[in-house]
Structures are given as structure tokens and as C-alpha cells.
Scaffold this active site. Structure first.
Site, mmCIF file in Angstrom:
data_model
loop_
_atom_site.group_PDB
_atom_site.id
_atom_site.type_symbol
_atom_site.label_atom_id
_atom_site.label_comp_id
_atom_site.label_asym_id
_atom_site.label_seq_id
_atom_site.Cartn_x
_atom_site.Cartn_y
_atom_site.Cartn_z
ATOM 1 N N LYS A 87 -14.097 -54.252 -45.897
ATOM 2 C CA LYS A 87 -13.777 -53.888 -44.497
ATOM 3 C C LYS A 87 -14.921 -53.086 -43.880
ATOM 4 O O LYS A 87 -14.753 -51.956 -43.433
ATOM 5 C CB LYS A 87 -12.464 -53.122 -44.426
ATOM 6 C CG LYS A 87 -11.273 -53.924 -44.917
ATOM 7 C CD LYS A 87 -9.961 -53.210 -44.625
ATOM 8 C CE LYS A 87 -8.775 -53.991 -45.138
ATOM 9 N NZ LYS A 87 -8.629 -53.985 -46.594
ATOM 10 N N LEU A 89 -17.714 -51.637 -41.422
ATOM 11 C CA LEU A 89 -17.925 -51.358 -39.997
ATOM 12 C C LEU A 89 -18.964 -50.246 -39.882
ATOM 13 O O LEU A 89 -18.771 -49.162 -40.426
ATOM 14 C CB LEU A 89 -16.619 -50.937 -39.300
ATOM 15 C CG LEU A 89 -16.762 -50.663 -37.804
ATOM 16 C CD1 LEU A 89 -17.244 -51.889 -37.038
ATOM 17 C CD2 LEU A 89 -15.444 -50.186 -37.211
ATOM 18 N N ASP A 92 -25.221 -52.013 -36.345
ATOM 19 C CA ASP A 92 -25.636 -53.386 -36.658
ATOM 20 C C ASP A 92 -26.568 -53.464 -37.865
ATOM 21 O O ASP A 92 -26.390 -54.284 -38.768
ATOM 22 C CB ASP A 92 -26.356 -54.032 -35.464
ATOM 23 C CG ASP A 92 -25.528 -53.997 -34.198
ATOM 24 O OD1 ASP A 92 -24.414 -53.423 -34.230
ATOM 25 O OD2 ASP A 92 -25.992 -54.537 -33.172
ATOM 26 N N ARG A 201 5.363 -60.849 -49.065
ATOM 27 C CA ARG A 201 6.418 -60.307 -49.910
ATOM 28 C C ARG A 201 7.453 -61.384 -50.207
ATOM 29 O O ARG A 201 8.099 -61.902 -49.282
ATOM 30 C CB ARG A 201 7.119 -59.113 -49.233
ATOM 31 C CG ARG A 201 6.248 -57.872 -49.091
ATOM 32 C CD ARG A 201 5.928 -57.265 -50.462
ATOM 33 N NE ARG A 201 5.093 -56.080 -50.374
ATOM 34 C CZ ARG A 201 3.753 -56.078 -50.456
ATOM 35 N NH1 ARG A 201 3.094 -57.201 -50.605
ATOM 36 N NH2 ARG A 201 3.087 -54.952 -50.423
HETATM 37 O O1 C5P Z 1 -0.058 -54.799 -52.564
HETATM 38 P P1 C5P Z 1 -0.183 -55.660 -51.333
HETATM 39 O O2 C5P Z 1 0.268 -57.089 -51.562
HETATM 40 O O3 C5P Z 1 0.425 -55.023 -50.113
HETATM 41 O O4 C5P Z 1 -1.775 -55.739 -51.102
HETATM 42 C C1 C5P Z 1 -2.360 -56.287 -49.962
HETATM 43 C C2 C5P Z 1 -3.840 -56.142 -50.066
HETATM 44 O O5 C5P Z 1 -4.435 -56.682 -48.904
HETATM 45 C C3 C5P Z 1 -4.337 -54.705 -50.173
HETATM 46 O O6 C5P Z 1 -5.434 -54.715 -51.076
HETATM 47 C C4 C5P Z 1 -4.815 -54.349 -48.790
HETATM 48 O O7 C5P Z 1 -5.929 -53.478 -48.815
HETATM 49 C C5 C5P Z 1 -5.244 -55.710 -48.248
HETATM 50 N N1 C5P Z 1 -5.180 -55.880 -46.797
HETATM 51 C C6 C5P Z 1 -4.045 -55.668 -46.036
HETATM 52 N N2 C5P Z 1 -4.068 -55.840 -44.682
HETATM 53 C C7 C5P Z 1 -5.181 -56.242 -44.080
HETATM 54 C C8 C5P Z 1 -6.340 -56.490 -44.842
HETATM 55 C C9 C5P Z 1 -6.301 -56.301 -46.209
HETATM 56 O O8 C5P Z 1 -2.999 -55.332 -46.601
HETATM 57 N N3 C5P Z 1 -5.184 -56.473 -42.783
#
Ligand code: C5P
Length: 253
Positions: A87, A89, A92, A201
Site C-alpha cells: 500500500k 503512497l 512521485d 467471509r
Molecule cells: O483476515 P482478512 O481476510 O480480513 O485479511 C484481509 C487482508 O487484505 C489483510 O491483509 C488486509 O491488510 C488486506 N486488505 C484489506 N482491505 C483492503 C486492502 C487490503 O483488508 N482494501
């Protein structure tokens, strides 16, 4: 013009030079397991337990700061696909220099926050490589109030769509969003970009801190190309069984 590489259709766009993923591929190629674990030895154990069932892993902050970057290189050199969830940021130049070095690591995917300048700098730096750059639109743990508190005038859905459009124009390889928004995002970005959805989920499971959640089958129906699953697999008593159950749910869609 995507072509088949194994089961996953992808191509380097000759004009823009960035890697694009299409929706095709077997469900197994479309499940990305988040190795959100505290130590390298626990991550290695999880990968051993999931061998044969899972071929794509995501390494994020937790493991990256516990030796996970070398582990990411190791997995990639052994032919396993790795999604580096950094992620990014920054200004540039800093984004570009970081991406140039990440390109050398052999990663399959990399995230940066979907800010136009950062995306353009990253696309330029990754040109000609097979790294798929993903723009993180709005974190799936954020709801309307969280977005307002962060200073935006948009509701999460509108902000996700705006950033998806900006990512497309910047030449990114894909988008990270909630599967709740995947259908609308797909309409904006077209069929070739990756639409990667965390916040997955299985029905009846614990949501944890995630707010914009969707089941595996619904995420596939909504047009997600890849599903990111962390805790429902890595915290399960039988990780392999949990991954297979999610794959079955994905296949049922
Ligand atoms: O444990 P869980 O299934 O919630 O993990 C989701 C993963 O996706 C985590 O590693 C989280 O950092 C990542 N993630 C997220 N939402 C985003 C980008 C990445 O939950 N927008």
C-alpha cells in the site's frame, strides 16, 4: 489481448507496459491467501500446510517487517505467485524508486493507494515488467463515517468508483476494493483489469474489523478476478480444509 499462461490469463499491455490480469483462470489461481502471521516460521508452516491447495500468497505489513520480504523472494523464485501488499503512497520519485526495486523481486502483484500521481509514477517505473500494479481504492475496514473522518466528501462507494476510474486512466493493472463494489468497478475498468477483493467471509464466520464483507461465491458472481482471504484461513484450526471449503464456495458460483 490476454493470453493463457498456465490457468491464468494475463498479458503485458504493449502500449502501457503494465501487467494486466483477465478474469479467466481456475478458482485455485484466483484465491490469494493473506499470510498475516507474526513470524517467518509460522508463515512457512502455513505454506507447508496449504501446499497443493493454494498457489498465491499475499505478504503485508505484519510479515514484511518480520523477514517477509526475503520469504517473498524465496516463494517467487520457487514459482509461487506473491502479492506484495505494501500500500505504497509517497512523493512521485520515492514511489518510482521503490517500485523499480520491487520489480527486481519477482513479485506478481503490488498495491499502492489509488492516488493519481502515485499511480502514474508507479506505472512508469514498472513499465515493461510483468508486475501487476493494484490501486487500493477504499479499505474494506472503512464505512461511511470512517471515510468522512478521513476528510473525504464522498461516500465509500462513490470514492471507490472515482479512484477506479483514475486507476484505469493511470494505466494500472487492477483495483483492490470490497466485493460489494466489484460489479460497479468491473463496469468501469472493463474485463481485463484485475479486481481483487479482500473482506471475504464465508457465511457464518467472524467479520473481525472488516465492515464491507461478502461471501466467496458472491464475490465471484460480482466479477472479482481474485479473492484475498486472511484470517478465515490462517486462523482456522485446519487451514487446508478451510481453504478447500472456500474454493468449493467459489466454484459453486
Ligand atoms: O483476515 P482478512 O481476510 O480480513 O485479511 C484481509 C487482508 O487484505 C489483510 O491483509 C488486509 O491488510 C488486506 N486488505 C484489506 N482491505 C483492503 C486492502 C487490503 O483488508 N482494501
Amino acid at each position: 489481448m490476454p493470453y493463457a499462461d498456465g490457468n491464468l490469463a494475463h498479458a503485458v499491455d504493449p502500449d502501457r507496459g503494465v501487467m494486466h490480469f483477465a478474469e479467466a483462470g481456475s478458482m485455485r489461481d484466483r484465491l490469494i491467501v493473506g499470510l498475516d502471521l507474526p513470524t517467518l516460521s509460522e508463515a512457512e508452516k502455513a505454506v507447508r500446510e496449504l501446499e497443493g491447495a493454494v498457489s498465491f500468497y499475499k505478504i503485508g505489513y505484519q510479515l514484511a517487517f518480520a523477514g517477509g520480504l526475503d520469504f517473498a523472494r524465496e516463494l517467487a523464485s520457487g514459482g509461487t505467485k506473491v502479492f506484495l501488499d505494501m500500500k505504497l503512497l509517497d512523493i512521485d520519485n520515492t514511489v518510482a524508486k521503490g517500485v523499480e526495486n520491487i520489480v527486481k523481486m519477482g513479485m506478481t502483484m503490488l498495491t499502492l493507494h489509488a492516488y493519481p500521481r502515485a499511480m502514474r509514477a508507479a506505472v512508469e517505473a514498472a513499465k515493461g515488467s510483468d508486475l501487476c500494479l493494484l490501486g487500493v481504492t477504499v479499505l474494506t475496514s472503512m464505512d461511511e463515517q470512517d471515510v468522512i473522518d478521513a476528510g473525504y466528501e464522498y461516500d465509500p462507494h462513490t470514492l471507490v468508483l472515482r479512484r477506479s476510474e483514475q486507476a484505469l486512466h493511470a494505466g494500472m493493472g487492477g483495483i483492490v476494493c470490497s466485493a460489494e463494489e466489484a460489479q460497479a468497478v468491473r463496469r468501469i475498468v472493463g474485463p481485463d483489469l484485475a479486481v481483487v477483493t479482500p473482506g471475504i467471509r464465508p457465511s457464518g464466520s467472524d467479520h473481525g474489523d472488516q465492515k464491507r464483507v461478502v461471501t466467496p461465491a458472491q464475490a465471484i458472481r460480482n466479477g472479482a478476478s481474485h479473492l484475498v482471504v486472511g484470517r478465515p484461513i490462517v486462523k482456522a484450526p485446519d487451514r487446508r480444509a478451510a481453504a478447500e471449503a472456500i474454493l468449493a464456495e467459489m466454484q459453486s458460483a
